[in-house]
Scaffold this active site. Structure first.
Site, PDB file in Angstrom:
ATOM      1  N   HIS A 280      26.186 146.846  -9.401  1.00 24.97           N
ATOM      2  CA  HIS A 280      27.638 146.700  -9.569  1.00 24.97           C
ATOM      3  C   HIS A 280      28.324 148.015  -9.221  1.00 24.97           C
ATOM      4  CE1 HIS A 280      31.513 145.713 -11.339  1.00 24.97           C
ATOM      5  NE2 HIS A 280      31.125 144.454 -11.203  1.00 24.97           N
ATOM      6  N   ASP A 337      26.934 137.399 -11.423  1.00 29.24           N
ATOM      7  CA  ASP A 337      26.495 136.319 -10.534  1.00 29.24           C
ATOM      8  C   ASP A 337      25.019 135.962 -10.697  1.00 29.24           C
ATOM      9  OD1 ASP A 337      29.010 136.003  -9.104  1.00 29.24           O
ATOM     10  OD2 ASP A 337      28.631 138.036  -8.405  1.00 29.24           O
TER      11      ASP A 337
HETATM   12  C1  LIG Z   1      27.806 145.236  -5.900  1.00 26.83           C
HETATM   13  C2  LIG Z   1      27.332 146.303  -4.933  1.00 26.83           C
HETATM   14  C3  LIG Z   1      28.022 146.101  -3.565  1.00 26.83           C
HETATM   15  C4  LIG Z   1      27.703 147.667  -5.490  1.00 26.83           C
HETATM   16  O1  LIG Z   1      27.238 148.588  -4.567  1.00 26.83           O
HETATM   17  P1  LIG Z   1      27.411 150.148  -4.769  1.00 26.83           P
HETATM   18  O2  LIG Z   1      28.728 150.443  -5.335  1.00 26.83           O
HETATM   19  O3  LIG Z   1      27.024 150.790  -3.503  1.00 26.83           O
HETATM   20  O4  LIG Z   1      26.342 150.424  -5.883  1.00 26.83           O
HETATM   21  P2  LIG Z   1      25.605 151.763  -6.174  1.00 26.83           P
HETATM   22  O5  LIG Z   1      26.398 152.944  -5.707  1.00 26.83           O
HETATM   23  O6  LIG Z   1      25.214 151.698  -7.600  1.00 26.83           O
HETATM   24  O7  LIG Z   1      24.305 151.660  -5.289  1.00 26.83           O
HETATM   25  C5  LIG Z   1      23.347 152.680  -5.370  1.00 26.83           C
HETATM   26  C6  LIG Z   1      22.242 152.418  -4.396  1.00 26.83           C
HETATM   27  O8  LIG Z   1      21.561 151.226  -4.773  1.00 26.83           O
HETATM   28  C7  LIG Z   1      21.572 150.284  -3.724  1.00 26.83           C
HETATM   29  N1  LIG Z   1      21.805 148.947  -4.291  1.00 26.83           N
HETATM   30  C8  LIG Z   1      22.783 148.588  -5.116  1.00 26.83           C
HETATM   31  N2  LIG Z   1      22.665 147.285  -5.411  1.00 26.83           N
HETATM   32  C9  LIG Z   1      21.591 146.841  -4.756  1.00 26.83           C
HETATM   33  C10 LIG Z   1      20.975 145.582  -4.646  1.00 26.83           C
HETATM   34  N3  LIG Z   1      21.454 144.521  -5.271  1.00 26.83           N
HETATM   35  N4  LIG Z   1      19.869 145.453  -3.887  1.00 26.83           N
HETATM   36  C11 LIG Z   1      19.367 146.531  -3.225  1.00 26.83           C
HETATM   37  N5  LIG Z   1      19.922 147.763  -3.267  1.00 26.83           N
HETATM   38  C12 LIG Z   1      21.016 147.903  -4.038  1.00 26.83           C
HETATM   39  C13 LIG Z   1      22.742 150.709  -2.854  1.00 26.83           C
HETATM   40  O9  LIG Z   1      22.566 150.244  -1.539  1.00 26.83           O
HETATM   41  C14 LIG Z   1      22.657 152.200  -2.968  1.00 26.83           C
HETATM   42  O10 LIG Z   1      21.588 152.626  -2.162  1.00 26.83           O
HETATM   43  P3  LIG Z   1      21.596 154.075  -1.453  1.00 26.83           P
HETATM   44  O11 LIG Z   1      21.849 155.071  -2.557  1.00 26.83           O
HETATM   45  O12 LIG Z   1      20.244 154.174  -0.870  1.00 26.83           O
HETATM   46  O13 LIG Z   1      22.694 154.002  -0.461  1.00 26.83           O
HETATM   47  C15 LIG Z   1      25.804 146.246  -4.762  1.00 26.83           C
HETATM   48  O14 LIG Z   1      25.200 146.467  -6.003  1.00 26.83           O
HETATM   49  C16 LIG Z   1      25.327 144.958  -4.150  1.00 26.83           C
HETATM   50  O15 LIG Z   1      25.376 144.792  -2.934  1.00 26.83           O
HETATM   51  N6  LIG Z   1      24.813 143.993  -4.989  1.00 26.83           N
HETATM   52  C17 LIG Z   1      24.389 142.724  -4.467  1.00 26.83           C
HETATM   53  C18 LIG Z   1      25.584 141.816  -4.227  1.00 26.83           C
HETATM   54  C19 LIG Z   1      26.183 141.314  -5.511  1.00 26.83           C
HETATM   55  O16 LIG Z   1      25.494 140.864  -6.390  1.00 26.83           O
HETATM   56  N7  LIG Z   1      27.511 141.371  -5.574  1.00 26.83           N
HETATM   57  C20 LIG Z   1      28.256 140.891  -6.714  1.00 26.83           C
HETATM   58  C21 LIG Z   1      28.858 142.028  -7.483  1.00 26.83           C
HETATM   59  S1  LIG Z   1      29.595 141.444  -8.979  1.00 26.83           S
END
Ligand SMILES: CC(C)(COP(=O)(O)OP(=O)(O)OC[C@H]1O[C@@H](n2cnc3c(N)ncnc32)[C@H](O)[C@@H]1OP(=O)(O)O)[C@@H](O)C(=O)NCCC(=O)NCCS
Length: 415
Positions: A280, A337
């Site tokens: 998230h 989700d």
């Molecule tokens: C929601 C989301 C876009 C937030 O992303 P974000 O703000 O970049 O989150 P973070 O900064 O905490 O991410 C840190 C790292 O973990 C990775 N990461 C975060 N969620 C991940 C996931 N579900 N699967 C794989 N890797 C993930 C990011 O790519 C990032 O990697 P990096 O440091 O190598 O670039 C992301 O968690 C995601 O894509 N989740 C899956 C989609 C989803 O469930 N969306 C609904 C949200 S309510």
């Protein structure tokens, strides 16, 4: 003929548009506060969500969607009389204009429901007799209409694509119960209707998430509420936002017979794919809504003989958290989700309607935010959103690039 430099003060132009090396860019606006709001707050560190001061746990256990929508719109819990009046206004607003359902009948059955929903919102504006009015009361009436009609649009499409006519509302049922009835033609049992109602409460608002920000950004131009909501639906449809629930159910179907969940998770991450429903932008611990939905999944799953979906989800959660931690990522936990997808599947909601179901709930928050934005209810003055960007494209100095007439430009072969 005046030249470009005579027309514009180039020093000023350069000063305000060229990249400033000292500027720290924040791609995705993480942690940037763009406005005040009195509607909801997310404490991502501690996993706390409040609507108008009330903890989400309290509302999920004790409130209903109708009451929560009232709270979001009016900034106070209703009295009995106010709640009854609000429910009546919702009931009176449920019927969708016939021309909208007629237009649905012209569409291919494989039309994506989120596209259909987004396209329908401006059609509701066409049918709004008071569209020129921008009073607060006109906007409240619009909000009630949208909260009542978005479920009717989604349920109506489900019937029409099956070759049937949309079902009339049953106003003896709750908002949640009536949606399940109009969707399936079967009266839901009290337990399922209550669980769905709780899911609607859990999804109703979430501060400045992408779709809410889209709604607020659009109406900051003084566009009407429908224009803002259409933008919100578009933003919600993406798989990194509300569209994630549809991706989660795809993952569960793919893994139904998988014996090596941990191996699958590792392969997924090694190949750069995401585990949908995990992580998230704000929560750095488990999303408080996910706790509820996980519990709801097991309760409903046991009752309806479908617990295997919840066991599978829990196995993916466990393997994913372990694999993330092995990779030094300690903050990626299930979001709303992750468990809403199996819950909605168990309730019989078609997979491509799971994201519209998110909209059926979030419309309460979107409309509350639109009203707050339009009327400057949380800060002194509503402002047109206008962020800046760093220009990193072609640059030929202050005078600009020399414009070559088309016949003097090199041909593709020469390039
Ligand atoms: C929601 C989301 C876009 C937030 O992303 P974000 O703000 O970049 O989150 P973070 O900064 O905490 O991410 C840190 C790292 O973990 C990775 N990461 C975060 N969620 C991940 C996931 N579900 N699967 C794989 N890797 C993930 C990011 O790519 C990032 O990697 P990096 O440091 O190598 O670039 C992301 O968690 C995601 O894509 N989740 C899956 C989609 C989803 O469930 N969306 C609904 C949200 S309510």
């Amino acid at each position: 003929m005046t030249t470009f430099s005579e027309t514009y003060d180039l020093n000023y132009y350069c000063e305000v548009t060229m990249a400033d090396a000292a500027n720290i860019k924040n791609i995705g606006l993480r942690g940037v506060t763009v406005a005040d709001t009195k509607i909801s707050d997310v404490d991502g560190k501690n996993g706390i969500l409040i609507y108008r001061g009330y903890r989400i746990e309290e509302l999920a256990l004790r409130s209903t969607f109708e009451e929560t929508a009232y709270l979001l719109l009016y900034d106070a819990l209703p009295t009995n009389l106010q709640l009854e009046d609000f429910k009546q206004r919702l009931a009176d607003s449920r019927s969708v204009p016939a021309f909208i359902f007629d237009s649905f009948r012209q569409l291919p059955v494989n039309t994506r429901p989120m596209d259909l929903l987004q396209a329908s919102i401006p059609l509701l504006a066409v049918d709004d007799p008071d569209i020129e009015s921008e009073t607060r009361e006109a906007n409240i009436a619009r909000a009630i209409r949208l909260i009542a009609q978005i479920p009717a649009l989604a349920a109506g499409w489900e019937q029409i694509r099956k070759g049937l006519d949309p079902l009339p509302p049953d106003n003896t049922l709750s908002h949640a119960g009536n949606f399940l009835w109009q969707l399936t033609g079967v009266q839901p049992d009290a337990g399922t209707a209550r669980a769905f109602d709780t899911a609607l409460v859990l999804h109703a608002d979430h501060s400045f998430n992408a779709s809410t920000f889209a709604c607020r950004e659009v109406v900051s131009t003084r566009a009407h509420m429908y224009a803002g909501v259409a933008a919100g639906v578009g933003a919600l449809s993406g798989s990194l936002h509300g569209g994630a629930n549809a991706q989660v159910i795809k993952m569960l179907l793919e893994l139904l017979n998988e014996k090596d969940i941990a191996g699958w998770v590792k392969k997924q991450l090694d190949s750069g794919h995401r585990i949908m429903g995990m992580g998230h932008a704000v929560y750095k611990t488990m999303d408080p809504r996910a706790h509820f939905l996980k519990d709801m999944c097991f309760r409903l799953g046991k009752k309806l003989g479908q617990e295997h979906w919840c066991l599978l989800s829990a196995a993916i959660e466990e393997s994913a958290i372990a694999e993330f931690e092995r990779r030094g990522k300690f903050t990626i936990k299930p979001n709303v989700d992750f468990y809403s997808a199996p819950v909605y599947h168990i309730m019989g909601i078609p997979h491509d309607l799971m994201t519209p179901v998110f909209a059926i709930s979030r419309i309460a928050g979107w409309t509350a935010h639109i009203i707050e934005e339009k009327f400057g209810e949380a800060q002194e003055k509503p402002a047109l959103y206008r962020p800046s960007s760093d220009y990193v494209g072609h640059y030929c100095g202050r005078t600009g690039c020399v414009y070559a007439p088309i016949e003097e430009r090199p041909s593709v072969k020469e390039i």
